[in-house]
Design an enzyme around this catalytic site. Structure first.
Site, PDB file in Angstrom:
ATOM      1  CD  GLU A 268      -3.377 -38.907  23.860  1.00 19.91           C
ATOM      2  OE1 GLU A 268      -3.301 -37.811  24.434  1.00 19.91           O
ATOM      3  OE2 GLU A 268      -2.495 -39.327  23.099  1.00 19.91           O
TER       4      GLU A 268
ATOM      5  CE1 TYR B  49      -5.948 -36.915  22.798  1.00 15.62           C
ATOM      6  CE2 TYR B  49      -7.798 -36.261  24.193  1.00 15.62           C
ATOM      7  CZ  TYR B  49      -6.482 -36.629  24.055  1.00 15.62           C
ATOM      8  OH  TYR B  49      -5.689 -36.719  25.171  1.00 15.62           O
TER       9      TYR B  49
END
Ligand code: GDP
Ligand code: MN
Length: 382
Positions: free
Chosen positions: A189, A101
């Site tokens: 993101e 992530y």
């Protein structure tokens, strides 16, 4: 404003972040052709602005062009959490050996953007934060200095990224920072950023949220807005530059000025009513804007009465009245309307409205009480 995965990834790509080869398709036939171009194995990804597309069956691998066509047919017929799938992204399938992530958002408490990374990628970061917060590595970015190389390296070390990927990771982290900065984003993101079986680092997913208040600086990005995710009334309101928020009550409000709108809502509540919306027509609104606002309010089926509270400063009450008459002629409302007009050209405004069978009020308290009573009468009559 949310961007779709493919839009976010296209932006990321311009900032030096590697993304899979792929293109967008709106028909199964196109999906098949893209799969042929890409050499067979692809992943078909629904482009809808909700999370958890994977779990909902909106992301599926296809082993060949024929399979891609069938899978795309199915996904294009889906509705995910109430949103129709109008497009699919057809990407070269990756063989994943690790999911990471990487994201940037604003840390309001720290008054700085923060870059976050986790070796537990693929999972929602909120979930990681809840269950294993120690797995999230953070670095605050000073907006004047930007992301420094040592910070990117610290993050790489923190998530146990093998050294051979550090150089590219630094490029990706920097690219993400500059994309975030340049687009006035509130979130950028990559989840997951993957290490593939053949040891490449690629952004498989992308997500960006843009600051609506900065969109005027980005006409090209503003155009990317997907109208499927917004209530028609809100789209209409934006078109006319109205600040509109739908609420759960039954008294439709039309007010000029955000502060006055707040006050109006408070006073409605004070007298036991509930506002159906927040609507600020702004200063100096002309009759067309007023008419648009009125139509938006009146098309809400929950509205049992309307309260117009206009304080004419720069806004002229006669202009407002003219707008109301235009809207009334078109919509023919059946609900009672209470109006309080004071200030510039109020007399003229009231005269224009005198034939329109509106309930007039002198003070705000008077207006609110009349609106609340009107709703009670309407409800008792049913
Ligand atoms: P999200 O569910 O909306 O976050 O969509 P993602 O694009 O993140 O995809 C969800 C998951 O599907 C990823 O975490 C991967 O595990 C998997 N996935 C996505 N693309 C590929 C791919 O090309 N190959 C493989 N094997 N898995 C993929
Ligand atoms: Mn994802």
């Amino acid at each position: 404003m949310k961007l779709h995965e493919y839009q976010s990834k296209q932006i990321f790509s311009r900032y030096g972040i590697p993304i899979p080869n792929g293109r967008i398709a709106t028909t199964a036939d196109e999906a098949r052709n893209i799969a042929i171009e890409l050499g067979g194995r692809v992943v078909i990804k629904s482009q809808v602005l909700v999370g958890g597309r994977g779990k909902a069956g909106g992301i599926r691998l296809a082993k060949d062009p024929h399979d891609a066509e069938e899978t795309a047919t199915q996904i294009l017929a889906m509705e995910i959490k109430g949103l129709p799938v109008r497009k699919v992204l057809v990407d070269e399938a990756a063989i994943i050996s690790k999911e990471i992530y990487l994201g940037i958002t604003n840390d309001r408490a720290a008054r700085k953007p923060v870059m976050m990374a986790s070796s537990a990628g693929g999972v929602e970061i909120e979930e990681v934060a809840r269950t294993t917060p120690e797995k999230i590595i953070k670095a605050h970015i000073d907006p004047l200095l930007g992301l420094k190389d040592y910070q990117a390296r610290d993050i790489a070390i923190g998530i146990d990224l093998p050294k051979q990927h550090w150089k590219l990771f630094n490029q990706i982290a920097n690219g993400l920072w500059h994309a975030y900065l340049d687009c006035d984003a509130t979130l950028a993101e990559i989840n997951p950023l993957v290490i593939t079986e053949d040891n490449r680092l690629i952004a498989l997913d992308g997500k960006m949220l843009l600051d609506d208040n900065a969109l005027f600086r980005h006409p090209d990005l503003a155009e990317l807005r997907d109208l499927d995710v917004e209530a028609p009334a809100e789209i209409e309101a934006r078109k006319y530059g109205l600040s509109f928020i739908k609420l759960d009550g039954d008294i439709g409000c039309m007010v000029n000025g955000a502060g006055l709108a707040m006050t109006t809502m408070d006073i409605i509540k004070l007298f036991g009513g509930e506002p159906a919306n927040f609507l600020d027509i702004g200063g100096g609104a002309g009759s067309d804007k007023v008419a648009a606002a009125m139509k938006i309010i009146l098309t809400d089926a929950n509205v049992k009465a309307v309260l117009l509270n206009i304080f004419g400063g720069i806004t002229r009450c006669d202009e407002v009245a003219r707008g109301i008459l235009v809207a009334l002629a078109e919509v023919k409302p059946k609900v009672p309307m209470v109006v309080r007009l004071v200030g510039t050209n109020a007399e003229e405004g009231r005269k224009l409205l005198s034939d329109a069978k509106m309930i007039t009020a002198d003070t705000l308290a008077d207006a609110a009480q009349k609106a609340v009573n009107a709703v009670k009468t309407v409800k008792a009559g049913r």
